[in-house]
Scaffold this active site. Structure first.
Site, short mmCIF file in Angstrom:
data_model
loop_
_atom_site.label_atom_id
_atom_site.label_comp_id
_atom_site.label_asym_id
_atom_site.label_seq_id
_atom_site.Cartn_x
_atom_site.Cartn_y
_atom_site.Cartn_z
N ALA A 155 21.53 6.16 -13.94
CA ALA A 155 20.53 6.15 -15.01
C ALA A 155 19.67 7.40 -14.83
O ALA A 155 19.59 7.95 -13.73
CB ALA A 155 19.70 4.89 -14.92
N GLY A 209 23.75 3.62 -12.28
CA GLY A 209 24.15 3.24 -13.63
C GLY A 209 25.54 3.76 -14.00
O GLY A 209 26.21 3.16 -14.85
N GLU A 269 27.80 1.27 -12.66
CA GLU A 269 27.60 0.05 -13.45
C GLU A 269 28.24 0.17 -14.83
O GLU A 269 28.83 -0.79 -15.34
CB GLU A 269 26.09 -0.23 -13.57
CG GLU A 269 25.50 -0.62 -12.22
CD GLU A 269 23.98 -0.63 -12.21
OE1 GLU A 269 23.37 0.45 -12.41
OE2 GLU A 269 23.40 -1.70 -12.02
N GLU A 323 20.55 3.07 -5.50
CA GLU A 323 19.19 2.85 -6.00
C GLU A 323 18.19 2.58 -4.88
O GLU A 323 17.02 2.91 -4.99
CB GLU A 323 19.16 1.69 -7.00
CG GLU A 323 19.84 1.98 -8.33
CD GLU A 323 21.32 1.66 -8.35
OE1 GLU A 323 21.93 1.49 -7.26
OE2 GLU A 323 21.88 1.57 -9.46
N1 CAA Z 1 18.96 11.25 -13.21
C1 CAA Z 1 18.43 12.42 -13.64
N2 CAA Z 1 18.90 13.63 -13.26
C2 CAA Z 1 19.94 13.66 -12.39
C3 CAA Z 1 20.53 12.48 -11.91
C4 CAA Z 1 20.01 11.23 -12.35
N3 CAA Z 1 20.53 10.04 -11.96
N4 CAA Z 1 21.54 12.81 -11.06
C5 CAA Z 1 21.57 14.16 -11.03
N5 CAA Z 1 20.62 14.68 -11.83
C6 CAA Z 1 20.32 16.10 -12.08
C7 CAA Z 1 19.64 16.75 -10.90
O1 CAA Z 1 18.27 16.48 -10.92
C8 CAA Z 1 19.96 18.21 -11.12
O2 CAA Z 1 19.10 18.72 -12.10
P1 CAA Z 1 18.44 20.20 -11.90
O3 CAA Z 1 19.63 21.12 -11.98
O4 CAA Z 1 17.51 20.31 -13.06
O5 CAA Z 1 17.80 20.18 -10.55
C9 CAA Z 1 21.36 18.16 -11.73
O6 CAA Z 1 21.52 16.82 -12.22
C10 CAA Z 1 22.45 18.42 -10.74
O7 CAA Z 1 22.29 17.54 -9.64
P2 CAA Z 1 22.20 18.04 -8.11
O8 CAA Z 1 21.66 19.42 -8.04
O9 CAA Z 1 21.49 16.99 -7.34
O10 CAA Z 1 23.76 18.07 -7.75
P3 CAA Z 1 24.41 17.90 -6.30
O11 CAA Z 1 25.85 18.26 -6.47
O12 CAA Z 1 23.62 18.60 -5.28
O13 CAA Z 1 24.29 16.32 -5.99
C11 CAA Z 1 24.42 13.97 -6.50
C12 CAA Z 1 24.98 15.38 -6.76
C13 CAA Z 1 24.71 13.53 -5.05
C14 CAA Z 1 25.11 13.04 -7.48
C15 CAA Z 1 22.88 13.97 -6.74
O14 CAA Z 1 22.62 14.57 -8.01
C16 CAA Z 1 22.24 12.62 -6.74
O15 CAA Z 1 22.04 12.03 -5.69
N6 CAA Z 1 21.89 12.09 -7.95
C17 CAA Z 1 21.18 10.84 -8.08
C18 CAA Z 1 22.09 9.66 -7.80
C19 CAA Z 1 21.31 8.37 -7.97
O16 CAA Z 1 20.36 8.10 -7.26
N7 CAA Z 1 21.72 7.54 -8.95
C20 CAA Z 1 21.06 6.28 -9.22
C21 CAA Z 1 20.06 6.49 -10.31
S1 CAA Z 1 19.01 5.06 -10.57
C22 CAA Z 1 19.95 3.98 -11.44
O17 CAA Z 1 21.07 4.28 -11.81
C23 CAA Z 1 19.34 2.64 -11.74
C24 CAA Z 1 20.30 1.63 -12.25
O18 CAA Z 1 20.69 0.70 -11.60
C25 CAA Z 1 20.77 1.69 -13.59
#
Ligand code: CAA
Length: 258
Positions: free
Chosen positions: A66, A109, A112, A132
Site C-alpha cells: 500500500a 498490500g 495481499e 508491515e
Molecule cells: N509506498 C510508497 N512508496 C514506496 C513504497 C510503498 N509501499 N515502496 C516503495 N516506494 C517508493 C520508494 O519510496 C522510492 O521512492 P523515491 O524514489 O521517491 O525514494 C521508490 O518507490 C523506489 O523504492 P526504493 O528506492 O526503496 O527501492 P529499493 O529497490 O531500494 O527497495 C523495496 C525496494 C525493498 C521494495 C523497498 O522499496 C521497500 O521496502 N518498500 C516498502 C515495502 C513495504 O513496507 N510494504 C508494505 C507497505 S504497508 C502496507 O502494505 C499495508 C497493508 O497491509 C495494505
C-alpha cells in the site's frame, strides 16, 4: 475500457491483461489504484468478449505495498471514517477469474492483492512478504487472514511477525503460488492459462470460481451441498449439453453461454 491513470489494459483472445503502472513507486497501491481496479474488474465482468484477466506489475515489482506516503499522516478517525482499504473487498467480488502474474516484490498490500486474485503464477524473481510490522502496523488488506489460509499458521506468523521475505521456491512449496516459471516466461504462461479458462463456458467458470471460494466461508457439509446444488444448476445451461455431447461425439466443444 477508457483511460486509467494507474493501469494499462490490453485485451486479446478473450483475455484482459492489466498492468499496474506506477513505476516510480514500485506500483505502490494508493486509493486511485484501488478505485480504478475495482471499476475495471466491474467493466470486465460485463464484457462478454473477456473470459479471464491477468494482473501484473513490472519486472522489479508486482507491487511494493500500500502507498505508505498516502497513509503516513492519517488519523484514526480518518482511517475509520473512510473505512480505509474497504474498497478492496469489491475487487474480490469479481465474478470472472483474475490470475496474478508476480515478478519481483509483492510486499504488504502487493502480496495481499496477489492473494485476492484466484491464483498466483510467480516468476523465479518473485519475493513475497508482509513487512508491515517494520512500519509499526500489520497487514490491513486481508493478509493476516488470507496468508494464514494459504500457508498455515506457523509460516504466516513467521512472515507477519518477522517481516521477512519469501522467495518463489518457498512460495511454491508452502502453497502460496500455483506455478513458478522463468521470468521471461511469466506473462506468456499467465496469458496461456487465462486463454484456457476463457475458452471454457463463462457461466460454468464463474460458478466454479464461486464454489471454490465458498470453501473459505462454509462448513464442509454446507460447502458440499452448495457445490451439488450449483452442479445441478449447470444442467440448465446449453454449455453443459454442448460439452458432454462434444465428448460423446469426439469433437471439440463450442461453448456459447454468456
Ligand atoms: N509506498 C510508497 N512508496 C514506496 C513504497 C510503498 N509501499 N515502496 C516503495 N516506494 C517508493 C520508494 O519510496 C522510492 O521512492 P523515491 O524514489 O521517491 O525514494 C521508490 O518507490 C523506489 O523504492 P526504493 O528506492 O526503496 O527501492 P529499493 O529497490 O531500494 O527497495 C523495496 C525496494 C525493498 C521494495 C523497498 O522499496 C521497500 O521496502 N518498500 C516498502 C515495502 C513495504 O513496507 N510494504 C508494505 C507497505 S504497508 C502496507 O502494505 C499495508 C497493508 O497491509 C495494505
Amino acid at each position: 475500457y477508457g483511460d486509467f491513470e494507474t493501469l494499462i489494459v490490453e485485451k486479446a483472445d478473450g483475455v484482459a491483461l492489466i498492468r499496474l503502472n506506477r513505476p516510480d513507486v514500485l506500483n505502490a497501491l494508493n486509493s486511485t489504484v484501488a478505485r480504478e481496479l475495482v471499476e475495471l474488474v466491474g467493466l470486465i465482468d460485463r464484457d462478454p468478449e473477456v473470459g479471464c484477466s491477468v494482473i501484473t506489475g513490472s519486472e522489479k515489482a508486482f507491487a511494493a505495498g500500500a502507498d505508505i506516503s498516502e497513509m503516513e499522516t492519517k488519523s484514526y478517525m480518518e482511517m475509520y471514517g473512510e473505512d480505509f482499504f474497504a474498497v478492496w473487498e469489491r475487487f474480490t467480488h469479481a465474478r470472472k477469474p483474475v490470475i496474478a502474474a508476480v515478478a519481483g516484490y509483492a510486499l504488504g498490500g502487493g502480496c495481499e492483492l496477489a492473494m485476492m486474485c484466484d491464483f498466483i503464477i510467480a516468476a523465479e524473481t518473485a519475493k513475497f512478504g508482509q513487512p508491515e510490522i517494520k512500519l509499526g502496523v500489520m497487514p490491513g488488506m486481508g493478509g493476516s487472514q488470507r496468508l494464514t489460509r494459504f500457508v498455515g499458521k506457523s509460516v504466516a506468523m513467521d512472515m507477519c511477525l518477522t517481516g521477512r521475505m519469501m522467495d518463489a521456491a518457498e512460495a511454491k512449496q508452502t502453497g502460496l503460488v500455483a506455478r513458478v516459471v522463468a521470468a521471461d516466461q511469466l506473462i506468456e504462461e499467465a496469458k496461456q492459462a487465462a486463454r484456457t479458462i476463457a475458452g471454457f463456458s463463462q457461466p460454468i467458470v464463474a460458478m466454479t470460481k464461486e464454489t471454490v471460494n465458498r470453501s473459505y466461508e462454509m462448513t464442509l457439509s454446507e460447502g458440499i451441498r452448495f457445490e451439488r446444488r450449483l452442479f445441478h444448476a449447470m444442467f440448465a445451461t446449453e454449455d453443459q449439453k454442448e460439452g458432454m455431447n462434444a465428448f460423446v461425439e469426439k469433437r471439440k466443444a463450442q461453448f456459447k453461454d454468456r
